[in-house]
Every structure is written in C-alpha cells, then in structure tokens.
Design a protein around this motif. Sequence first.
Motif, PDB file in Angstrom:
ATOM      1  N   THR A   1       0.794  -1.233   0.000  1.00  0.00           N
ATOM      2  CA  THR A   1       0.000   0.000   0.000  1.00  0.00           C
ATOM      3  C   THR A   1       0.827   1.285   0.000  1.00  0.00           C
ATOM      4  OG1 THR A   1      -0.136  -0.080   2.430  1.00  0.00           O
ATOM      5  CG2 THR A   1      -1.910  -1.134   1.202  1.00  0.00           C
TER       6      THR A   1
ATOM      7  N   ASP B   1      -2.583  -3.450  -8.698  1.00  0.00           N
ATOM      8  CA  ASP B   1      -2.943  -3.212  -7.303  1.00  0.00           C
ATOM      9  C   ASP B   1      -3.357  -4.537  -6.670  1.00  0.00           C
ATOM     10  OD1 ASP B   1      -3.791  -2.306  -4.852  1.00  0.00           O
ATOM     11  OD2 ASP B   1      -5.268  -0.886  -5.627  1.00  0.00           O
TER      12      ASP B   1
ATOM     13  N   PRO C   1      -6.612  -3.732  -3.472  1.00  0.00           N
ATOM     14  CA  PRO C   1      -7.521  -2.649  -3.869  1.00  0.00           C
ATOM     15  C   PRO C   1      -8.473  -2.263  -2.747  1.00  0.00           C
ATOM     16  CG  PRO C   1      -8.149  -4.737  -4.885  1.00  0.00           C
ATOM     17  CD  PRO C   1      -6.817  -4.954  -4.248  1.00  0.00           C
ATOM     18  N   VAL C   2      -8.766  -0.995  -2.670  1.00  0.00           N
ATOM     19  CA  VAL C   2      -9.589  -0.471  -1.582  1.00  0.00           C
ATOM     20  C   VAL C   2     -10.922  -1.199  -1.486  1.00  0.00           C
ATOM     21  CG1 VAL C   2     -10.810   1.573  -0.745  1.00  0.00           C
ATOM     22  CG2 VAL C   2      -8.493   1.801  -1.656  1.00  0.00           C
ATOM     23  N   GLU C   3     -11.543  -1.458  -2.628  1.00  0.00           N
ATOM     24  CA  GLU C   3     -12.875  -2.063  -2.612  1.00  0.00           C
ATOM     25  C   GLU C   3     -12.875  -3.518  -2.139  1.00  0.00           C
ATOM     26  OE1 GLU C   3     -11.329  -2.522  -6.875  1.00  0.00           O
ATOM     27  OE2 GLU C   3     -11.190  -1.087  -5.213  1.00  0.00           O
ATOM     28  N   LEU C   4     -11.685  -4.140  -2.084  1.00  0.00           N
ATOM     29  CA  LEU C   4     -11.602  -5.538  -1.646  1.00  0.00           C
ATOM     30  C   LEU C   4     -10.866  -5.710  -0.321  1.00  0.00           C
ATOM     31  CD1 LEU C   4     -10.748  -7.429  -4.976  1.00  0.00           C
ATOM     32  CD2 LEU C   4     -12.928  -7.432  -3.744  1.00  0.00           C
ATOM     33  N   ARG C   5     -10.379  -4.623   0.249  1.00  0.00           N
ATOM     34  CA  ARG C   5      -9.526  -4.759   1.433  1.00  0.00           C
ATOM     35  C   ARG C   5     -10.225  -5.448   2.595  1.00  0.00           C
ATOM     36  NH1 ARG C   5      -5.763   0.767   1.651  1.00  0.00           N
ATOM     37  NH2 ARG C   5      -4.800   0.381  -0.393  1.00  0.00           N
ATOM     38  N   GLU C   6     -11.470  -5.123   2.815  1.00  0.00           N
ATOM     39  CA  GLU C   6     -12.178  -5.743   3.936  1.00  0.00           C
ATOM     40  C   GLU C   6     -12.282  -7.250   3.729  1.00  0.00           C
ATOM     41  OE1 GLU C   6     -16.459  -5.417   6.332  1.00  0.00           O
ATOM     42  OE2 GLU C   6     -15.928  -3.942   4.800  1.00  0.00           O
ATOM     43  N   GLU C   7     -12.596  -7.668   2.515  1.00  0.00           N
ATOM     44  CA  GLU C   7     -12.709  -9.099   2.239  1.00  0.00           C
ATOM     45  C   GLU C   7     -11.348  -9.783   2.291  1.00  0.00           C
ATOM     46  OE1 GLU C   7     -15.470 -10.410  -0.949  1.00  0.00           O
ATOM     47  OE2 GLU C   7     -15.657  -8.256  -1.359  1.00  0.00           O
TER      48      GLU C   7
ATOM     49  N   THR D   1      -4.401 -10.839  -5.982  1.00  0.00           N
ATOM     50  CA  THR D   1      -4.374  -9.994  -4.797  1.00  0.00           C
ATOM     51  C   THR D   1      -3.354 -10.514  -3.800  1.00  0.00           C
ATOM     52  OG1 THR D   1      -6.043 -11.244  -3.558  1.00  0.00           O
ATOM     53  CG2 THR D   1      -6.848  -9.545  -5.087  1.00  0.00           C
TER      54      THR D   1
END
Length: 320
Positions: free
Chosen positions: A151, A162, A165-171, A229
């Motif tokens: 990051t 990337d 990615p921000v949209e997948l970080r929680e998962e 990822t």
Amino acid sequence: MPEIKYASPIDEKKYGSYSALTDSVDSFEEETFRFGERIGKGDYPAESGRYHIYLQYVCPWAQRVQIIIDYLGLGNVISYSYLDPLRDARGWAFRERTGPDPVNGFTLLRDAYLATASNFKGVPSVPAVWDRKTARLINNRYDDTIHDFSTAFANFQTPGVDIFPVELREEIDKLLPWISEKINEGVYELAFALTQQKYDLAVENLYAALDSLEERLSRSRYLFGNRITLADICLWVTLARFDLVYYPLFRANRRRLIDFPNLWGYARELYAIPAFKKGSRFDYIKETYYTNFAYLLYKGIIPALPELDWDAPHDRIRLS
C-alpha cells in the motif's frame, strides 16, 4: 558498495546447531519480533532507495515480500538481498552462493539486529527491513511488511497493478488470517504434532481448508475473481512448497497438491508469472528443509521426494 565479506562455512561443532539457538530463547515471539516501525507512517515515509530487505529463499514469509516488490514493479525502489539457505547457531549468514550484504557488509543477519539493538537476544528472522537513512533495522514482523509494501508505495508501483484494492480490502483482510491459520501455519501444526490426537486434528483441519480452496477455485480464476491480490500471494508460497517438503516431510500426506486439479493448476499459473518464479529456488528449499527439519523431525530418516515439473502444461480452465 561496502567491502565484500562472507561468513565462514557452517560449523556445528564450533558454533552448535540452529536448534540450539532457538532452544536458548526464553520468549521467542516477544524477543524476536520486537521491531515494528511501519513504513508510510510517522518517521518512515515511502521513499525510493531508502529501504533494503533481508530475505531468504527458503522462508515462505520472506518470499511473499519478494513477490510483492517485483509484481508491483518496485524493484528499482526497494532493494533486497538473500542469505545462505543453511545455518548453524549463528543464524542466517551471507555466503558466496547467495552473495554478500550489499548495504552494510554484514556477514551474519544477527549483525543487523545487534547494530539496531545491542541487547537483542532473539533469533534473527526474515524478512527484515533495513532503513538506510537511520542505519537501523525497523521491522521484522512479516504481516506488517506485506501490508506496508502493498500500500505505501502506490506512487511508485506499476500503474494499474494493485494487489490490495480499496474495494476488496475488507474481504482480503478477512481471508488472510484464515489462510495464515489453516494453510501457512496448518502445515506446521502437522509437523510439530507430538500426539496422535493433535496430528489427526491437524490433518482434518488442513485438508478441509484445501478442499474449501479447491471448490472456490472451481468458480474463480484467483481467490478474488480475475485479479491477483495479496491473498493469492500469501496462499501460493505454501502451495509452492507443499508436494516438495510438506507432503513427504511434514506428514501432510493424505493427498498431494497435484491431487487437487484446481489448486495445482492455479499454483502453476501463478508460477508462470516472473515475480512468482524469480524467488522460487526449489533446490535451496529442498536442501534447507531436509537438512534442518529432517533432523529435528525424523532424525535423518528422509522419505523419497517427488520431482515436479512446474512448467508443464495443465488443463485448468481460466475463467474470464
């Protein structure tokens, strides 16, 4: 470039075995992983040419860092070097076959630890992050390093690539502890199980997790769709060692990786990517595990090793 110096050859008669080093540490985790400064925060901003990483080809946790750096195109921003695959009680060392320490001219990794904390009494571990600006080791916590390098250097990495990615970080952050516990550490639960009950439980847990991943990869090219990822990197380093050492040596011998069609195809597909292949020295991995761990676990009784062709074609369907 500092003066080129190397450690003397392995000498267990003179220095003792590596196992003697680990046995001497009263609080392994607390003392060994005492360095925890984070890159991208406070006094340690992400800067090109500032940080150097000490790595080991054998260590899966160290290989994750190498893959991240090369996959993100950070090779000219963050430097790294390797230590010899074998060690006595002095710990990891720089020798001719893997090259010298290009930053400090140290002969032992312990020198970097003592240069930072003269009272260090732990076991020198990799990956270890050296800060050229302050001339000290700042972090050797492997989970910190993979997050920081994934990051903090966004302004330097290859555009469009990337792995966090921000949209997948929680998962991803939910899956990473599962991979760590069930897979990365799961093989070690097997290796060091001292009772039949513990061994049976470890076998069930490991293969249940592998079955879960096999099913997941029947529906997805990678763990999160069509993009690689951080989760794929963390899983792959254990898969890469599975049939070579974990199956025959660690007693993870219910099924081999090649008996899981999707996992096997997935692992080889990742291996074809230069960043994954670059640090995959299977000769060093075999040598180290069968020198150090075979002695500890089997007292020299070494089972036959499978010879694997990682470059062979495979039939895994690449889902679009």
